[in-house]
Write an enzyme that holds these catalytic residues in place. Sequence first.
Site, PDB file in Angstrom:
ATOM      1  N   TYR A 142       0.869  -1.182   0.000  1.00 46.99           N
ATOM      2  CA  TYR A 142       0.000   0.000   0.000  1.00 46.99           C
ATOM      3  C   TYR A 142       0.898   1.222   0.000  1.00 46.99           C
ATOM      4  O   TYR A 142       1.817   1.330   0.812  1.00 46.99           O
ATOM      5  CB  TYR A 142      -0.881  -0.019   1.251  1.00 46.99           C
ATOM      6  N   ASP A 237       9.332   2.889  -0.589  1.00 51.36           N
ATOM      7  CA  ASP A 237       8.306   3.552   0.214  1.00 51.36           C
ATOM      8  C   ASP A 237       8.590   3.201   1.676  1.00 51.36           C
ATOM      9  O   ASP A 237       8.253   2.111   2.151  1.00 51.36           O
ATOM     10  CB  ASP A 237       6.917   3.067  -0.224  1.00 51.36           C
ATOM     11  N   LYS A 265       4.794   9.492   8.612  1.00 55.36           N
ATOM     12  CA  LYS A 265       4.622   8.962   9.963  1.00 55.36           C
ATOM     13  C   LYS A 265       5.662   9.490  10.975  1.00 55.36           C
ATOM     14  O   LYS A 265       5.544  10.596  11.460  1.00 55.36           O
ATOM     15  CB  LYS A 265       4.569   7.436   9.922  1.00 55.36           C
TER      16      LYS A 265
HETATM   17  N1  HOZ Z   1      -1.931   4.148   6.323  1.00 57.10           N
HETATM   18  C1  HOZ Z   1      -2.028   3.448   7.565  1.00 57.10           C
HETATM   19  C2  HOZ Z   1      -1.180   2.246   7.555  1.00 57.10           C
HETATM   20  N2  HOZ Z   1      -1.664   1.181   6.855  1.00 57.10           N
HETATM   21  C3  HOZ Z   1      -3.417   3.121   7.944  1.00 57.10           C
HETATM   22  C4  HOZ Z   1      -4.054   4.280   8.534  1.00 57.10           C
HETATM   23  C5  HOZ Z   1      -5.258   4.662   7.802  1.00 57.10           C
HETATM   24  O1  HOZ Z   1      -5.431   4.249   6.644  1.00 57.10           O
HETATM   25  O2  HOZ Z   1      -6.036   5.358   8.428  1.00 57.10           O
END
Ligand code: HOZ
Length: 430
Positions: A142, A237, A265
């Site tokens: 992702y 990433d 993050k």
């Molecule tokens: N992008 C985050 C990690 N997979 C998940 C948080 C979200 O989508 O709210």
Amino acid sequence: MQRSEQLFEQAQKFFPGGVNSPVRAFGRVGGVPPYIVKGKGAHIFDADGRRYVDYIGSWGPMILGHAHPEVIEAVKAAAENSLSFGAPTEAETALAELIQSQVPSMEMMRFVSSGTEATMSAIRLARGFTGRDRIIKFEGCYHGHADSLLVKAGSGALTLGEPDSAGVPAELAKLTVTLPYNDPQAIRDLFQSEGDTIAAIIVEPIAGNMGMVHPTLEFLETLRNLCDASGALLIFDEVMTGFRVHLGGAQALFNIRPDLTTLGKVIGGGLPVGAFGGRSDVMRYLAPIGPVYQAGTLSGNPIAMASGFATLKHLTETNCFETLQANTQRLTSGLAASAASHHIPFSSCATGGMFGFFFSTESVVSNLDAVMACDMSRFNLFFHAMLDAGIYLAPSPFESGFVSAAHTQADIDFTLNCADLAMAQLTEAT
Ligand code: HOZ
């Protein structure tokens, strides 16, 4: 009715699914998400007065724990001077310097406000630099929710069972080629005939959005070699793994230098910050000195820079990363031992302050097919037993867990006791 239930009901009137990001809705595991009112260190507290040991940590950023005094102090001090200027500040350069000292492949960088913006911009830059349109991503990885990247995506897209989102133009999706994670031969085969049409390979160098899945070194080295030979750019990433699996990210762990890196993050310490950066010849293609456009009113926001700087400074100048790493190992070894004592098939891994586990008969889960073969109903039972006991894990088997520097051995021991009781319940239920 409990307060969280009331609040969730009210929220449904305003927000689709009651939430502002899909995985928060507990759709995969069922039930009502606790509404969080505050956090301190490794703990968060909900609107009903319950305390949880937090292993989500805002999905990664809270690496020092909640409301760390140095971070809060830095944010307060910056806020005294106003919240935003939309103009250059010294704080941007200070954070960039600190990031570069740990991630030297980022010869130049640009700050943005989220991981999605970082990956989306890195892809545009790679296309602009190479003059090619096609990109490669891996099943279950992702990279945020930009159109080109919502193809066989992980995280919330997988949680909802919609790895290929509606609304993404088919013509655009066609430019994203997806291949299985950890399959060097598949990528060699593709590059043999079509390597010169590929702008970039984007990869989570440790996958964290289909649960946590480790790469083989051969896989990552193959990506590097094929990019070198074909002129495609290699994008790591590291939104999730940056400053999380190692201070230098996964690229330091595996000693592989990507052409571009995306971060998010941890580098904002809880405020919205992302970054992309890498080879200076590539970065110089970016506006205002190059032809690839990218911009943002709140990019490099001074409060967010202050939060990120204070977080990374503490992280790099103390030995808290070692403690965090040891606690994370202790947690996953304890979980595995507990599962084994209850004869429950289980696989887990941990690197730095990031961990994952699967109810799986495979000792190593290495790609999306293996992830999908795991026992999802066991995950749901375990998740709820843990939540009831005061342990806050990600509400989906397609996410990773995060330990902070504020977690103590007592927190880990408490968690393992709860896990042992939860595993015993699983044995009874199956
Ligand atoms: N992008 C985050 C990690 N997979 C998940 C948080 C979200 O989508 O709210």
